[in-house]
Design a protein around this motif. Structure first.
Motif, PDB file in Angstrom:
ATOM      1  N   UNK A 294      -9.244  -4.800 -17.456  1.00 24.10           N
ATOM      2  CA  UNK A 294      -8.089  -4.369 -16.667  1.00 24.10           C
ATOM      3  C   UNK A 294      -8.381  -3.219 -15.718  1.00 24.10           C
ATOM      4  N   UNK A 295      -9.660  -2.905 -15.540  1.00 21.15           N
ATOM      5  CA  UNK A 295     -10.001  -1.761 -14.692  1.00 21.15           C
ATOM      6  C   UNK A 295      -9.825  -2.076 -13.211  1.00 21.15           C
ATOM      7  N   UNK A 296     -10.142  -3.325 -12.841  1.00 19.26           N
ATOM      8  CA  UNK A 296      -9.953  -3.695 -11.436  1.00 19.26           C
ATOM      9  C   UNK A 296      -8.470  -3.703 -11.091  1.00 19.26           C
ATOM     10  N   UNK A 297      -7.656  -4.253 -12.008  1.00 21.15           N
ATOM     11  CA  UNK A 297      -6.209  -4.253 -11.767  1.00 21.15           C
ATOM     12  C   UNK A 297      -5.709  -2.837 -11.611  1.00 21.15           C
ATOM     13  N   UNK A 298      -6.258  -1.961 -12.434  1.00 16.56           N
ATOM     14  CA  UNK A 298      -5.818  -0.567 -12.382  1.00 16.56           C
ATOM     15  C   UNK A 298      -6.187   0.061 -11.043  1.00 16.56           C
ATOM     16  N   UNK A 299      -7.380  -0.278 -10.563  1.00 17.37           N
ATOM     17  CA  UNK A 299      -7.775   0.243  -9.247  1.00 17.37           C
ATOM     18  C   UNK A 299      -6.845  -0.289  -8.165  1.00 17.37           C
ATOM     19  N   UNK A 300      -6.473  -1.568  -8.294  1.00 15.87           N
ATOM     20  CA  UNK A 300      -5.612  -2.172  -7.282  1.00 15.87           C
ATOM     21  C   UNK A 300      -4.166  -1.690  -7.381  1.00 15.87           C
ATOM     22  N   UNK A 301      -3.817  -1.003  -8.463  1.00 18.60           N
ATOM     23  CA  UNK A 301      -2.480  -0.406  -8.556  1.00 18.60           C
ATOM     24  C   UNK A 301      -2.428   0.927  -7.813  1.00 18.60           C
ATOM     25  N   UNK A 302      -3.561   1.353  -7.297  1.00 17.61           N
ATOM     26  CA  UNK A 302      -3.614   2.546  -6.440  1.00 17.61           C
ATOM     27  C   UNK A 302      -3.679   2.049  -4.983  1.00 17.61           C
TER      28      UNK A 302
ATOM     29  N   UNK B 162       0.825  -1.204   0.000  1.00 20.09           N
ATOM     30  CA  UNK B 162       0.000   0.000   0.000  1.00 20.09           C
ATOM     31  C   UNK B 162       0.864   1.260   0.000  1.00 20.09           C
ATOM     32  N   UNK B 163       1.966   1.198   0.741  1.00 17.15           N
ATOM     33  CA  UNK B 163       2.883   2.343   0.770  1.00 17.15           C
ATOM     34  C   UNK B 163       3.477   2.575  -0.613  1.00 17.15           C
ATOM     35  N   UNK B 164       3.812   1.476  -1.260  1.00 15.34           N
ATOM     36  CA  UNK B 164       4.378   1.584  -2.614  1.00 15.34           C
ATOM     37  C   UNK B 164       3.353   2.217  -3.550  1.00 15.34           C
ATOM     38  N   UNK B 165       2.114   1.748  -3.435  1.00 13.36           N
ATOM     39  CA  UNK B 165       1.066   2.218  -4.357  1.00 13.36           C
ATOM     40  C   UNK B 165       0.730   3.693  -4.163  1.00 13.36           C
ATOM     41  N   UNK B 166       1.024   4.194  -2.976  1.00 11.99           N
ATOM     42  CA  UNK B 166       0.802   5.631  -2.757  1.00 11.99           C
ATOM     43  C   UNK B 166       1.796   6.471  -3.548  1.00 11.99           C
ATOM     44  N   UNK B 167       2.934   5.883  -3.863  1.00 11.41           N
ATOM     45  CA  UNK B 167       4.031   6.661  -4.459  1.00 11.41           C
ATOM     46  C   UNK B 167       4.223   6.418  -5.948  1.00 11.41           C
TER      47      UNK B 167
END
Lengths: 267, 388
Positions: B220-228, A93-98
């Motif tokens: 790929x929208x869920x994957x994209x959300x999970x990349x946040x 999660x920390x990584x994804x914030x950055x």
């Protein structure tokens, strides 16, 4: 329940000695296997902060798998990955914030407008509203989408979707941007606009990991490139260093020399 | 979990439902059109004012002296082209049907009716020898036509029965009592259908949720959300919130449309609000089934088909459709959550049960348990499928 807080210090691992000074990404002995297929095979990489790094390889070489692991979307079979000072496996999660990720396949919400897609991702990063609005306006301008920003993305052309796809990854001004083949399907004008945009990121000292199959793009943009094939790192250096070392007249020559002329299928 | 993320994701889904024509039809227009068609087809429109009147007769004269007079009266009432007569064994059973709107009125023929008629004919001119009696009449208070028309028709038939071809006397031994007015409703088939319609509309959320999630996964929208930094829980919560909102809007639209075509629930505002709460809790169950359908479907096309595995039993065994099913199917309905949602809604809106009546609360508890379990299973299966 006791909450543990992790400081937002990108140099955290550097201080602990786990990352060399100035490193944005450190990958050690990274392996990813899908049953009997090894997509990434004992990959070692070090990417410096502020570097524009190209990840090159033919179809199915393991580029996207590598990027997905670096982003915390996939778990590696073995090896370690540090991004912005955080262990991706332990603190995703920390990584994804950055980080910001522009996936290879355009992933935009078709029923939202271009502006709404960007705003959604800013909201998911909990950006302050005024900062978000400013960033969205700037990004839309940079990718040439200001006029169409209030139209639904589902009605955009493929090139316009690609530009929104890219802008969504950068709306929160990430320290590290993963751009997976960002110019695929774009006309030369759009491609050059995106190149200029990526160069601006570098000027702002952002780290960019760019995967591409266009060798002239890598040559134009990247400080260093890594060529991977069958999940293994087969070459690493600046485009000039690779040309000198392998005797090619350009990066494409080197790429063909190293990866062969056999047509590949992606996996 | 961050409220801002959940609300942004929920807004994103709501915009998709409103802006995509297929979703818009399925989520909003379909329930509205369906309600309108049912309302028109099953009597809510123009169905409350019959051209003939259904009345009941409780014959207390049966077994007493001169019972033939009561039979003459019932026969004459039946021969009337305006009245349709139904016999009742007791005052209670007739009153129950009047309250439920099955009849517009009923009359009670007293035990001494035959004796009274006989006494008149034995000595038509000697009123002191008559046995006086009164035929009691009860009418539907809410029916303007019943209160106006039925007393005069019954009076006319009574006079014909008593005096026959004789010129009617100014007074006789039998009088028609002043009609007692009883609050009653003329229930149409649609009144029985309407509570089930609220649950029925929510059931189609299963398909919407399954299609939406598989579309996002495929593209790929869920994957994209999970990349946040967004967690899986926030994504699921966003879906749940957006679909609860949709369920409430659906219920409101169905209610408004039903009201416009003549449906009038026998409940106060509190009960109606409570009915909406039941619908929103039931919608969680539908979201759960949608997640399960999405988890086991590879594409949004497959998800549509798989959704019907859940939609069909919920719809046919647990909503208004149940009324026409066999006893076996009706028993099977007790295993689907929509049965309890519909039962609670029926208790509130049709039977006029108070919000805190044991039956309504029991139904609510069962629906809540179903919703929690199905939603939990749906989230687990979907997350497992994403990780695979």
């Amino acid at each position: 329940m006791k909450r543990t807080t992790v400081p937002r210090d990108p140099n955290r691992e550097e201080k602990k000695g786990k990352l060399a000074k100035g490193m944005a990404i450190v990958v050690k002995n990274l392996t990813k296997k899908y049953e009997d297929v090894t997509a990434v095979d004992k990959l070692d990489l070090e990417i410096q902060r502020g570097e524009l790094f190209g990840l090159l390889g033919p179809n199915g070489a393991g580029k996207t798998t590598t990027v997905n692991i670096l982003c915390g979307l996939l778990k590696p079979t073995s090896g370690s990955v540090y991004v912005a000072g955080y262990d991706v496996l332990k603190e995703p999660k920390k990584v994804k914030e950055l980080i910001g990720v522009a996936p290879q396949a355009t992933a935009v919400f078709p029923s939202l407008t271009g502006r709404e897609n960007l705003e959604l991702f800013g909201d998911l990063h909990l950006m302050p509203k005024d900062h978000l609005k400013k960033n969205v306006d700037e990004l839309l301008k940079k990718v040439g989408m200001t006029e169409d920003a209030r139209r639904r993305v589902g009605k955009y052309s493929g090139g316009m979707m690609r530009r929104v796809n890219l802008a969504m990854a950068l709306v929160h001004d990430p320290q590290i941007a993963f751009l997976d083949e960002p110019t695929v399907g774009m006309d030369p004008q759009s491609r050059h606009a995106v190149w200029d945009f990526i160069k601006e990121l570098k000027k702002k000292n952002r780290t960019v990991i760019l995967t591409t199959q266009y060798m002239e793009e890598a040559e134009e943009l990247c400080d260093r490139v890594a060529i991977i094939d069958h999940g293994k790192l087969i070459a690493l250096g600046t485009p000039k260093q690779l040309e000198d070392k392998h005797g090619g007249k350009n990066l494409e020559d080197v790429f063909i020399q190293l990866t062969g002329r056999r047509i590949r299928e992606g996996i | 979990m961050k409220v801002r993320r959940i609300s942004s994701l929920a807004k994103k889904d709501l915009k998709a439902y409103v802006r995509e024509p297929a979703a818009l039809f399925m989520v909003f227009l379909f329930p509205v059109i369906f309600t309108l068609v049912l309302g028109v087809g099953f009597g809510a429109v123009g169905g409350n004012q019959p051209t003939t009147y259904q009345i009941g007769v409780v014959n207390m004269n049966e077994g007493a002296s001169h019972p033939e007079w009561a039979q003459y009266l019932i026969g004459n009432l039946s021969e009337s082209e305006i009245l349709r007569v139904e016999s009742y064994s007791s005052n209670d059973s007739a009153q129950a049907d009047l309250i439920q709107g099955k009849i517009q009125g009923y009359l009670i023929i007293p035990a001494d009716f035959g004796q009274s008629c006989y006494s008149f004919w034995a000595s038509p001119s000697n009123s002191s020898s008559w046995t006086n009696t009164t035929v009691k009449l009860y009418l539907d208070k809410g029916s303007l036509f019943a209160t106006q028309a039925i007393p005069s028709i019954v009076q006319q038939v009574l006079i014909e029965t008593l005096y026959g071809t004789l010129p009617s006397a100014s007074s006789g031994p039998v009088t028609l009592g002043f009609p007692s007015l009883i609050q009653a409703r003329a229930l149409t088939t649609f009144d029985y259908f309407a509570p089930g319609l609220f649950a029925f509309a929510s059931i189609f959320l299963i398909m919407i949720v399954a299609q939406s999630l598989t579309f996002e996964r495929e593209n790929g929208l869920l994957s994209r959300l999970y990349a946040t930094p967004t967690s899986g829980g926030e994504v699921m919560m966003g879906k749940t919130v957006s679909n609860m909102v949709i369920a409430l809007i659906q219920a409101a639209l169905v209610f408004i449309m039903a009201f416009l075509v003549g449906y009038r629930p026998v409940s106060d505002a509190g009960s109606i609000v409570f009915a909406f709460i039941i619908v929103s809790i039931f919608s969680l169950c539908c979201v759960g089934f949608g997640l399960i359908a999405a988890a086991i479907s590879k594409s949004s096309g497959v998800a549509t088909g798989v959704s019907f595995i859940f939609i069909m039993p919920l719809m046919f065994l647990g909503t208004f459709v149940t009324a026409g099913l066999s006893s076996v199917a009706q028993s099977a309905g007790q295993f689907v959550p929509s049965y309890y949602a519909t039962d609670a809604l029926t208790s509130l809106l049709l039977r006029g049960a108070p919000v805190f009546s044991p039956m309504v609360l029991l139904d609510l508890v069962i629906v809540s348990i179903y919703s929690a379990v199905v939603l939990g299973i749906g989230i687990l299966l979907f997350r497992r499928c994403e990780r695979a």
